[in-house]
Write an enzyme that holds these catalytic residues in place. Structure first.
Site, PDB file in Angstrom:
ATOM      1  CG  ASP A  38      -1.396   1.305   1.674  1.00 53.40           C
ATOM      2  OD1 ASP A  38      -2.118   1.900   0.861  1.00 53.40           O
ATOM      3  OD2 ASP A  38      -1.092   1.769   2.790  1.00 53.40           O
ATOM      4  CG  ASP A 242      -1.491   2.207   6.731  1.00 50.85           C
ATOM      5  OD1 ASP A 242      -1.865   1.980   5.558  1.00 50.85           O
ATOM      6  OD2 ASP A 242      -1.484   3.345   7.214  1.00 50.85           O
ATOM      7  CG  ASP A 246      -4.201  -0.980   2.907  1.00 58.73           C
ATOM      8  OD1 ASP A 246      -4.354  -0.679   1.706  1.00 58.73           O
ATOM      9  OD2 ASP A 246      -3.593  -0.269   3.720  1.00 58.73           O
TER      10      ASP A 246
HETATM   11  P1  ADP Z   1      -4.716   5.558  -0.207  1.00 59.54           P
HETATM   12  O1  ADP Z   1      -5.021   4.228  -0.823  1.00 59.54           O
HETATM   13  O2  ADP Z   1      -3.521   6.181  -0.842  1.00 59.54           O
HETATM   14  O3  ADP Z   1      -4.586   5.460   1.303  1.00 59.54           O
HETATM   15  P2  ADP Z   1      -7.529   6.586  -0.290  1.00 59.54           P
HETATM   16  O4  ADP Z   1      -8.152   5.441  -1.028  1.00 59.54           O
HETATM   17  O5  ADP Z   1      -7.861   6.719   1.139  1.00 59.54           O
HETATM   18  O6  ADP Z   1      -5.929   6.609  -0.531  1.00 59.54           O
HETATM   19  O7  ADP Z   1      -7.948   7.953  -1.019  1.00 59.54           O
HETATM   20  C1  ADP Z   1      -7.767   8.130  -2.414  1.00 59.54           C
HETATM   21  C2  ADP Z   1      -7.853   9.583  -2.809  1.00 59.54           C
HETATM   22  O8  ADP Z   1      -9.153  10.108  -2.521  1.00 59.54           O
HETATM   23  C3  ADP Z   1      -6.898  10.495  -2.066  1.00 59.54           C
HETATM   24  O9  ADP Z   1      -5.628  10.529  -2.652  1.00 59.54           O
HETATM   25  C4  ADP Z   1      -7.619  11.849  -2.185  1.00 59.54           C
HETATM   26  O10 ADP Z   1      -7.364  12.438  -3.431  1.00 59.54           O
HETATM   27  C5  ADP Z   1      -9.078  11.467  -2.107  1.00 59.54           C
HETATM   28  N1  ADP Z   1      -9.610  11.574  -0.735  1.00 59.54           N
HETATM   29  C6  ADP Z   1      -9.983  10.557   0.072  1.00 59.54           C
HETATM   30  N2  ADP Z   1     -10.469  11.017   1.240  1.00 59.54           N
HETATM   31  C7  ADP Z   1     -10.363  12.367   1.212  1.00 59.54           C
HETATM   32  C8  ADP Z   1     -10.696  13.433   2.124  1.00 59.54           C
HETATM   33  N3  ADP Z   1     -11.223  13.216   3.337  1.00 59.54           N
HETATM   34  N4  ADP Z   1     -10.462  14.697   1.719  1.00 59.54           N
HETATM   35  C9  ADP Z   1      -9.943  14.943   0.506  1.00 59.54           C
HETATM   36  N5  ADP Z   1      -9.599  14.004  -0.394  1.00 59.54           N
HETATM   37  C10 ADP Z   1      -9.813  12.726  -0.062  1.00 59.54           C
HETATM   38 MG    MG Z   2      -2.562   3.266   3.749  1.00 57.53          MG
END
Ligand code: ADP
Ligand code: MG
Length: 297
Positions: A38, A242, A246
């Site tokens: 991740d 984490d 995931d």
């Molecule tokens: P990762 O797999 O990298 O942990 P997420 O799946 O949680 O990422 O989120 C994917 C994308 O969605 C982020 O990169 C962001 O652009 C957008 N995003 C998610 N949650 C938020 C939030 N609370 N505020 C703003 N953007 C968000």
């Molecule tokens: Mg993560």
């Protein structure tokens, strides 16, 4: 495996803060030939900070952040926390009473929506803007591409259904990530990165840590699907993560490894927990399993 070999390896693991939940995990770990990582919180530090703001409307910075923070204060996402922290800095007098948000909606992997002071506020990625019917001006698109090239994430803020600005957030990679990935390569283990983040940022982070194979813009179920596809192609797959997002992939993988500092859901879903949250312990786990099985072969 002999029970003794498993017991010894499990004990040595525990003394290094590598918690192995049983003999099956150890047996699978020994066969792993690819590891899916991740991105956020696993390859990166996971504590994003706001590094830049570009206003595209006639609005002052404080007002802009009041809207953004009012919506994001309701979200648990690390990006939301970064935005709220930054908004607090703009109100050093300690008045952290954001306007009230009504009708808050969190869209997993995309962002948040709320009604603030009677105005619609949408904070998130391009996908969220598109699905909400918000047009993205060329200037905003250009900023996003520029930020992605710098391994940052550009977050769009729309107020009153128009893009008001872009917040740039940086989440640096862990200092030893590159070293761990190259060490795994020397152990004939291929590394792959999977993330819900956009392709541009994901590719830039990939370059920093030495991962070429990247899967971006993946929803939690898609992370698990990619793991299954790799397994169908004959690979033995480990997943390191984490987050709550995931956990389906951690369960699907032959071996799921959770970062100890991660969420309880990920720790539950994993077969091995890296208590020190040190990426090097991915190598420790594989190494231990190989040694345990080498002895009895
Ligand atoms: P990762 O797999 O990298 O942990 P997420 O799946 O949680 O990422 O989120 C994917 C994308 O969605 C982020 O990169 C962001 O652009 C957008 N995003 C998610 N949650 C938020 C939030 N609370 N505020 C703003 N953007 C968000
Ligand atoms: Mg993560």
């Amino acid at each position: 495996a002999t029970p003794t070999a498993v017991m010894v390896a499990t004990g040595v693991g525990a003394s290094h803060g590598v918690l192995i939940k049983g003999g099956q995990a150890l047996e699978s770990a020994q066969k792993v030939d690819c590891i899916v990582f991740d991105k956020t919180g696993t390859l990166t530090i996971g504590k994003p900070v706001v590094v830049d703001t570009r206003l595209l409307k006639n609005m002052v910075l404080r007002e802009f952040y009041d809207y953004a923070a009012a919506a994001e204060v309701n979200s648990e996402h690390p990006l939301a926390k970064a935005i709220v922290e930054h908004a607090k800095k703009l109100r050093p007098e300690g008045n952290h009473m954001w306007p009230e948000a009504r009708e808050f909606i969190s869209v997993t992997g995309q962002g948040v929506k709320a009604e603030v002071s009677g105005k619609s506020v949408i904070v998130g990625n391009k996908g969220l803007m598109l699905s909400s019917g918000i047009g993205i001006p060329l200037e905003a698109s250009e900023i996003l591409v520029e930020e992605e090239g710098k391994a940052r994430t550009g977050i769009i803020v729309a107020v009153d259904r128009e893009v008001a600005g872009v917040i740039s957030v940086s989440d640096p990679t862990k200092p030893n990530a590159l070293q761990v990935i190259s060490y795994l390569k020397s152990m004939n283990v291929e590394s792959i990165m999977v993330t819900g983040d956009n392709w541009g940022t994901a590719n830039a982070i990939g370059r920093e840590v030495g991962i070429e194979k990247i899967i971006a813009e993946a929803k939690p179920e898609q992370k698990a699907e990619r793991v299954k596809e790799l397994q169908l192609s004959g690979r033995t797959v480990a997943m390191v993560g984490d987050g709550i997002n995931d956990s389906p992939a951690l369960v699907s993988a032959d071996v799921g490894l959770a970062i100890g500092a991660g969420t309880d859901v990920a720790i539950e879903a994993a077969d091995i927990v890296l208590m020190k949250s040190n990426l090097e312990d991915v190598v420790t786990a594989i190494d231990l399993s190989r040694k345990a099985f080498f002895r009895i072969r």
